[in-house]
Design an enzyme around this catalytic site. Sequence first.
Site, PDB file in Angstrom:
ATOM      1  N   ASN A  73      17.709  22.006  27.791  1.00 52.09           N
ATOM      2  CA  ASN A  73      17.268  23.250  26.689  1.00 52.09           C
ATOM      3  C   ASN A  73      15.974  23.716  27.387  1.00 52.09           C
ATOM      4  OD1 ASN A  73      19.154  22.918  24.596  1.00 52.09           O
ATOM      5  ND2 ASN A  73      17.995  21.146  24.108  1.00 52.09           N
TER       6      ASN A  73
ATOM      7  N   ARG B 292      13.580  25.597  26.681  1.00 53.24           N
ATOM      8  CA  ARG B 292      12.712  26.392  25.807  1.00 53.24           C
ATOM      9  C   ARG B 292      11.940  25.018  25.176  1.00 53.24           C
ATOM     10  NH1 ARG B 292      15.682  24.445  21.256  1.00 53.24           N
ATOM     11  NH2 ARG B 292      17.860  24.389  21.645  1.00 53.24           N
TER      12      ARG B 292
ATOM     13  N   GLU C  94      34.546  17.581  26.526  1.00 52.08           N
ATOM     14  CA  GLU C  94      34.398  16.315  27.344  1.00 52.08           C
ATOM     15  C   GLU C  94      34.712  15.222  26.459  1.00 52.08           C
ATOM     16  OE1 GLU C  94      30.181  16.868  28.083  1.00 52.08           O
ATOM     17  OE2 GLU C  94      29.498  16.115  25.917  1.00 52.08           O
TER      18      GLU C  94
END
Length: 666
Positions: A281, A283, A191
């Site tokens: 994420n 977590r 990207e």
Amino acid sequence: MIESLLVANRGEIACRVVRTCRELGIATVAVYADPDADALHVRDADTAVRLPGTAPADTYLRGDLIVAAARAAGADAVHPGYGFLSESAEFARAVLDAGLVWVGPPPEAIAAMASKTRAKKLMAAAGVPLLAPVDPAAATGAELPLLLKAAAGGGGRGMRIVRELAVLEQRLAEAAAEARAAFGDGEVFAEPYVTGARHVEVQVLADAHGTVWALGTRDCSLQRRHQKVIEECPAPALPDALRTELAGAAVAAARAVGYRGAGTVEFLVADDGRPYFLEMNTRLQVEHPVTEEVFGLDLVALQLSVAEGAALPARPPAPRGHAVEARLCAEDPADGWAPRTGRLHALEVPGAATGNAARDEDAAAPRLRLDTGYTGGDTIGVHYDPLLAKVIAWAPTREAALRRLRAALRGARVHGPVTNRDLLVRTLGHPDIVAARLDTGFYDRHLAALTTPEPGPGARHAAVAAALADAASRYLCDGVPARLGGWRNVPSAPQSKTYGAHEVRYRATRDGFMVEAADGEAAEPSGNVRVVAVSPSRVSLEVAGVVRHFDVAVYGDEVHVSTATGAYRLLARPRFAGPGRPAEAGSLLAPLPGTVVRVADGLAEGARVSAGQPVVWLEAMKMEHRVVAPASGTLTALHAVPGRQVEVGTLLAVVTATDAPEEDPS
């Protein structure tokens, strides 16, 4: 109700989860690889199960072994921590299939966000702003620079910046290899690399009853090798409208995948103020303590509560004050961030608490917190992340939090291998940081200046203190130099001691010690340095009329000197250097301890190499490090073998330069 929980992780985060479980009355089970047999998380947990082996792929990444360990220890729940298997949908399903409680989001939500390429498509459908992807096979010069990223993981692994098309293929191969080693998946995507941007993220917490919290913002722009160094909450200098937009996008992302538990939605904020989704994420993040401190929450306790099926209140507590976190790592920023290993003799941050945030609405005094996976006496190995500890400061204002954290780091006792402590102290006082002028290129611009030794006599005076403390340990009797027998080293004769580049000459007299010279410059009797008090662990010097105190700790030839203004790590130089064999010209020596992960394709003895060409890749502390040819020439020796463990200075290969002059036979 969870009665016994296995922590499928190690180090600081394992200790962090164990601490909350202890406060809640939940029994804990640790798992450990062989190098971690005596690690702090193993000592802290109620019970522990061995995962035979050394490499993460054979231990902490073996979901089958971890589930078996939970069953064997009688655990009824598993907390994955961060890293390793924390974002593995397959592992989450295995835990649930075993009849255990999974302290994390549903496997379907993890799978949806596990691949960044799939996550971006999902976020586009949810209306979250994105950067346009680039096909590496069709990239043009107009699309440079590019950022290559691992699709299946984070933490800076499998990431490369490409500024020239000529190296794109090589960087793709490097990123894919690193991603495959770290996450078991070599998929890489590209990207646009946005320069001058900020890394801003939103902590989310969701339950199974439809409530999703957006817990403010964090700024994580200060990074090295795409890994965060300093984080803070809330992200400073953001318009209120942008904060609202980011929170809304984060909640939309969580709802789009039916999220439960704690997670983080990361954004890149361009210098024009436009945000772009980076990843989610699934977590707990390393930097979660700054959010805990500002909101007065224990996110691990809330994870456990949500996993038990409890509902969150409709709204989170209101934020209060500002928190800043610094990651203390065993690495040398002045040497390309190379990790360092060895015995950690001491790790102490005076005034820091080890508990979680305790909300006190009336408290205004700054608060310090230490989250660590090490204590003094532990060994820092080569197999895992170099993170030693996180030091967190909370205060009513950002300015006060920065000042408190900087002072705490400066006064910390961190004795052992080289760390990034000095860099953290200088970063926190940098004008750009104080003024909240933050972006991900900060260290690219300022690293050289931040790692250049500060001017002034500080290191020289530290060497003087070390030399006098050494003398005190050898012949002080009740504070007075003792009379020495024998025919050499008479106390009244000048003595010398050298630490690195600093040579100190002093004399023991009936009245005490007198410094004669330091680094060749006269100290006494000119009056620039006067010895006030001496003991084996503390020295007081009067320098230009100001009395300064130096605390000295000695570990063999390694000496640590702490003062009110800084800390110094000194190595005593032997009086008589032993014979040494110089390395052969063109030798490629291992710059750090690690494992040889690969050798350049098609490379063998007799091959031609170019200056700067990567020859060998080493893996240390979960990062890859290239060892390049020092000159153009012929590879005349190749000792590196994939899988081989090497120490610092191990000979990996030899390149004989094309234009090397013939050696003089004499």
